[in-house]
Motif scaffolding. Structure first.
Motif, PDB file in Angstrom:
ATOM      1  N   VAL A 104       0.819  -1.211   0.000  1.00  0.00           N
ATOM      2  CA  VAL A 104       0.000   0.000   0.000  1.00  0.00           C
ATOM      3  C   VAL A 104       0.853   1.261   0.000  1.00  0.00           C
ATOM      4  O   VAL A 104       0.660   2.170  -0.811  1.00  0.00           O
ATOM      5  N   GLY A 105       1.824   1.343   0.921  1.00  0.00           N
ATOM      6  CA  GLY A 105       2.656   2.543   1.025  1.00  0.00           C
ATOM      7  C   GLY A 105       3.417   2.824  -0.256  1.00  0.00           C
ATOM      8  O   GLY A 105       3.514   3.981  -0.697  1.00  0.00           O
ATOM      9  N   ASP A 106       3.950   1.762  -0.879  1.00  0.00           N
ATOM     10  CA  ASP A 106       4.688   1.929  -2.130  1.00  0.00           C
ATOM     11  C   ASP A 106       3.768   2.403  -3.245  1.00  0.00           C
ATOM     12  O   ASP A 106       4.186   3.201  -4.098  1.00  0.00           O
ATOM     13  N   ASP A 107       2.534   1.912  -3.242  1.00  0.00           N
ATOM     14  CA  ASP A 107       1.609   2.305  -4.303  1.00  0.00           C
ATOM     15  C   ASP A 107       1.235   3.781  -4.185  1.00  0.00           C
ATOM     16  O   ASP A 107       1.214   4.507  -5.190  1.00  0.00           O
ATOM     17  N   VAL A 108       0.957   4.233  -2.976  1.00  0.00           N
ATOM     18  CA  VAL A 108       0.603   5.641  -2.780  1.00  0.00           C
ATOM     19  C   VAL A 108       1.798   6.533  -3.104  1.00  0.00           C
ATOM     20  O   VAL A 108       1.643   7.659  -3.591  1.00  0.00           O
ATOM     21  N   ALA A 109       3.016   6.015  -2.871  1.00  0.00           N
ATOM     22  CA  ALA A 109       4.235   6.789  -3.120  1.00  0.00           C
ATOM     23  C   ALA A 109       4.643   6.793  -4.590  1.00  0.00           C
ATOM     24  O   ALA A 109       5.535   7.565  -4.978  1.00  0.00           O
ATOM     25  N   TYR A 110       4.006   5.981  -5.414  1.00  0.00           N
ATOM     26  CA  TYR A 110       4.445   5.793  -6.802  1.00  0.00           C
ATOM     27  C   TYR A 110       4.512   7.118  -7.571  1.00  0.00           C
ATOM     28  O   TYR A 110       5.531   7.433  -8.192  1.00  0.00           O
ATOM     29  N   GLY A 111       3.445   7.898  -7.510  1.00  0.00           N
ATOM     30  CA  GLY A 111       3.402   9.164  -8.250  1.00  0.00           C
ATOM     31  C   GLY A 111       4.436  10.172  -7.781  1.00  0.00           C
ATOM     32  O   GLY A 111       5.230  10.694  -8.579  1.00  0.00           O
ATOM     33  N   VAL A 161      -3.702   9.136  -6.028  1.00  0.00           N
ATOM     34  CA  VAL A 161      -3.952  10.335  -6.839  1.00  0.00           C
ATOM     35  C   VAL A 161      -3.748  11.592  -5.998  1.00  0.00           C
ATOM     36  O   VAL A 161      -3.124  12.561  -6.436  1.00  0.00           O
ATOM     37  N   LEU A 162      -4.244  11.594  -4.767  1.00  0.00           N
ATOM     38  CA  LEU A 162      -4.132  12.776  -3.909  1.00  0.00           C
ATOM     39  C   LEU A 162      -2.685  13.083  -3.537  1.00  0.00           C
ATOM     40  O   LEU A 162      -2.340  14.245  -3.291  1.00  0.00           O
ATOM     41  N   SER A 163      -1.835  12.060  -3.503  1.00  0.00           N
ATOM     42  CA  SER A 163      -0.428  12.283  -3.148  1.00  0.00           C
ATOM     43  C   SER A 163       0.282  13.171  -4.172  1.00  0.00           C
ATOM     44  O   SER A 163       1.324  13.754  -3.873  1.00  0.00           O
TER      45      SER A 163
END
Length: 286
Positions: A104-111, A161-163
């Motif tokens: 999860v953390g890596d996915d939110v950090a992707y962008g 997206v929000l990140s």
């Protein structure tokens, strides 16, 4: 009036153009969205809603007409598409379509990571975004994305997206497939993002309850055209329009129309639950 943050001018799009299977998805659609507004786009399946919103962040480029987002003309060949997609975040109907990483953390950090931000800034953005959507950073950051529930996957997709800290958030059927509790929670999060964070929100929905609860304005799509626009009160208060375009109504509006058809003097524009309750109380007290 100030310059709209999203300005669509006579936008047309034909799938499989020049072939026997060509299909007109959009026919000279014009639409404007002001900064900080929450706009709903409604209409039957096949009316052009999803095709329209995919133009907002350049997934589809205009064949004819213009789409201008925060001063950026999407039709220009040399547009900085990465910059555009940092300004317009699109959350698909199926969250699996935009979950790229195992955790999860890596996915939110992707962008943010792809933007080349410093690691500390990436971490801060991830924590901020996860908090906004109701995901506990410490509990969820190392959770495998494949093991999440549908509601959790939708939250992770939204956090990703929000990140990027976009100026415009575009949502395609944001509560589709969610249980009632998850649906209400997500609607509350979207409302706060719009009202408290000042984020411009555009969403497509078949659920008229959430349209009535969230939207400042509504555009009605039919056969690839934007046939009308107005406030939820104007749209749901127009029974002829609803019938002509086969638009569903919130349950509260349905109750009011049924009462009026039975001869009761009642205001069908009182679609908010508390307003509907007041209208019914007036009838009881007469």
């Amino acid at each position: 009036m100030t310059q709209p943050i999203v300005d669509v001018q006579k936008l047309s799009h034909v799938y499989m153009q020049g072939t026997p299977l060509s299909h007109v998805a959009l026919n000279e659609v014009s639409l404007q969205v002001q900064a900080g507004e929450c706009l709903a786009i409604i209409g039957h399946t096949g009316s052009g809603k999803s095709t329209l919103i995919q133009h907002f962040n350049g997934l589809i480029r205009p064949q004819s007409g213009k789409v201008i987002v925060n001063g950026m003309d999407v039709s220009q060949p040399k547009i900085d598409i990465r910059s555009l997609r940092r300004q317009v975040g699109l959350v698909f109907q199926n969250p699996e379509d935009q979950l790229f990483e195992k955790l999860v953390g890596d996915d939110v950090a992707y962008g943010p990571f792809k933007m080349g931000l410093p690691l500390e800034e990436v971490k801060n953005r991830v924590k901020w975004a996860m908090d906004l959507v109701g995901l506990n950073f410490q509990e969820m950051k190392d959770r495998p994305t494949y093991a999440l529930s549908g509601g959790q996957k939708r939250k992770v997709a939204l956090a990703g997206v929000l990140s990027l800290q976009p100026k415009v958030l575009v949502l395609d059927e944001p509560t589709a497939g969610l249980d009632p509790r998850s649906r209400l929670e997500l609607l509350g999060r979207i409302r706060r993002l719009n009202r408290e964070e000042g984020l411009t929100v555009i969403f497509v929905s078949h659920n008229m309850e959430e349209v009535s609860q969230l939207a400042d304005r509504v555009y009605v799509m039919a056969n690839g055209k934007a046939v009308c626009e107005g406030t939820p009160r104007q749209i749901f208060g127009n029974q002829e329009l609803l019938r002509e375009h086969h638009i569903g109504t919130p349950e509260s509006v349905d109750i009011l129309y049924r009462l009026r058809e039975r001869g009761y003097d009642i205001n069908p524009g009182a679609f908010l639950p508390e307003e509907t309750a007041c209208e019914i109380l007036k009838l009881i007290q007469r």
